[in-house]
Design a protein around this motif. Structure first.
Motif, mmCIF file in Angstrom:
data_model
loop_
_atom_site.group_PDB
_atom_site.id
_atom_site.type_symbol
_atom_site.label_atom_id
_atom_site.label_comp_id
_atom_site.label_asym_id
_atom_site.label_seq_id
_atom_site.Cartn_x
_atom_site.Cartn_y
_atom_site.Cartn_z
ATOM 1 N N ILE A 138 64.235 69.502 32.861
ATOM 2 C CA ILE A 138 62.845 69.594 33.307
ATOM 3 C C ILE A 138 62.072 70.409 32.279
ATOM 4 N N ARG A 193 65.118 71.756 38.883
ATOM 5 C CA ARG A 193 63.823 72.168 39.444
ATOM 6 C C ARG A 193 63.908 73.585 40.008
ATOM 7 N N ALA A 230 65.918 65.914 38.129
ATOM 8 C CA ALA A 230 65.545 67.320 38.335
ATOM 9 C C ALA A 230 65.998 67.883 39.673
ATOM 10 N N ILE A 260 54.537 70.048 35.945
ATOM 11 C CA ILE A 260 55.729 69.435 35.362
ATOM 12 C C ILE A 260 55.301 68.406 34.318
ATOM 13 N N LEU A 295 55.739 72.309 40.365
ATOM 14 C CA LEU A 295 56.945 72.879 40.951
ATOM 15 C C LEU A 295 56.765 73.142 42.434
ATOM 16 N N GLU A 330 60.661 65.338 33.559
ATOM 17 C CA GLU A 330 61.824 65.634 34.387
ATOM 18 C C GLU A 330 62.855 64.511 34.292
#
Length: 437
Positions: A28, A182, A43, A37, A387, A40
């Motif tokens: 990520i 993540r 993730a 973000i 996020l 990714e």
């Protein structure tokens, strides 16, 4: 008159991953300021983070320092458990002695620079009394920080089998910490933003640990080979702007790395998990940073004083003036893909609590009074979101009144009321006459 636009238009839709040719099981890349973000890959897949777990130990230590529960010069005695772990040089360690004491700062530096496992456990015991208690703190803090897909079973990120039967109570003998890319990025985001001083230590390329066995010093070479000042043959992996953050490796985890770099005022955070070798994790991180710094830029979308053409004023009830201008208090800046400014449309979100039921301000009105906020709606593709579920709320600026509006005196208000009364009568009569024809 009052147009209330909903913020949900700004909520992201997932996009297909950009092909970077990453040789990692999960990865990520995020903007460190907003949590946006940028890329990714798998993730949400839960994997062992190995010593990247120590970012949580760092977070809890720095929190304890700020809360004055622990001090940098506080001396720490070495327990039997810590001593035995620290003597295992097949793990990353500085061998600690039982006949002397170490300061919290010395242990912290050996953890942050050299990923010393014995030092990490010593800090956990200092903060919580035992590693078992500390693990509970780790899991509780992870929930508080909004992390998902995680499980902490020890303070170091080692497999419990490496803890010589002394692993925290309530955890399995072969268990290992687990996090998704993540979740790992979320932890790094909070660590850097809440305690940015962590980078002062994480960026040290090499340092002497003076209290080794029999008084011999130990040279701690930072495991992060991307640091610009890393010495010797590791210079081939150095990357401009890198100043952290944490490597990790175990048999189960493979080789992983949480990196962070800043260029032209834009800081990125990357995570790669389960790469094929010690140095491959840096090569894969380089791909992420190259992509991020080449394709994204921090841009001012709307300047200070920005006004929407269709809503540059609000009506004012009971005021000397009937309306007041509103505008952005500050410029709205965000990280965007290069040359995509045209894909960002302004959105005004008015605060219902600041307005009357009919959507007006009620005098008196102060200059600079907040009436809502300005955000944006992205019309492009490859939008991975943030996020956090409320991530877009962090990319807003207040919208405020541009002048004060005093309350009209009783005579003016009375005349307006009388005028309004006759206008209502005339409207009713006109409507009735019109209905006859």
């Amino acid at each position: 008159m009052l147009i209330f636009t909903t913020f949900f238009a700004n909520f992201p839709t997932k996009a297909s991953a950009v092909e970077l040719g990453l040789e990692a099981e999960a990865a990520i890349l995020i903007d460190a300021k907003s949590g946006k973000i940028l890329y990714e890959l798998n993730a949400d897949q839960t994997l062992p983070p190995a010593s990247m777990s120590k970012m949580m130990t760092e977070y809890l230590l720095l929190e304890a320092i700020h809360q004055k529960k622990v001090s940098w010069d506080q001396e720490v005695s070495i327990s039997d458990y810590v001593y035995k772990i620290s003597q295992n040089r097949s793990l990353s360690n500085v061998p600690l002695r039982k006949d002397i004491k170490y300061t919290v700062k010395e242990l912290y530096e050996s953890m942050a620079i050299y990923s010393a496992n014995g030092s990490t456990i010593a800090l956990a015991e200092t903060i919580a009394g035992s590693e078992t208690n500390f693990v509970k703190m780790m899991n509780d803090k992870a929930k508080e920080l909004g992390m998902k897909d995680f499980k902490f079973v020890n303070s170091t990120g080692l497999n419990n089998k490496d803890l010589l039967g002394m692993h925290p109570k309530g955890t399995g003998e072969t268990e290992e910490n687990m996090m998704s890319a993540r979740a790992t990025a979320t932890l790094a985001y909070h660590l850097i933003n809440d305690y940015p001083e962590v980078l002062e230590t994480a960026s040290i390329p090499v340092k002497k640990f003076t209290k080794g066995i029999d008084g011999e010093g130990i040279t701690m070479l930072n495991w992060n080979a991307m640091l610009p000042d890393i010495p010797g043959y590791l210079q081939q992996f150095a990357y401009q702007g890198v100043d952290g953050l944490k490597t990790g490796s175990t048999e189960l985890a493979g080789y992983c790395f949480t990196g962070t770099a800043v260029r032209n005022g834009m800081r990125l955070i990357s995570v790669v998990m389960r790469t094929k070798s010690q140095y491959a994790r840096f090569e894969e991180t380089k791909k992420l940073f190259d992509y991020g710094f080449s394709n994204f830029v921090e841009k001012e979308l709307f300047p200070e004083g920005y006004q929407l053409k269709k809503q540059s004023t609000l009506k004012v009830t009971k005021g000397k003036e009937h309306e007041v201008e509103i505008a952005a208090k500050e410029p709205l800046t965000t990280v965007i893909k290069v040359n995509e400014e045209e894909l960002y449309e302004p959105k005004l979100i008015l605060d219902e609590k600041a307005l009357s039921k009919d959507g007006t301000l009620v005098a008196p009105v102060k200059k600079g009074q907040k009436v809502g906020y300005l955000t944006y709606e992205y019309k492009g593709e490859n939008n991975f979101g943030y996020l956090f579920d409320d991530g877009g709320l962090h990319e807003t600026v207040d919208v405020v009144t541009q002048a004060k509006v005093e309350k009209a005196n009783w005579f003016v208000l009375s005349m307006r009321a009388i005028g309004g009364f006759f206008v209502d009568i005339w409207s009713s009569v006109a409507s009735g006459i019109k209905g006859l024809f």
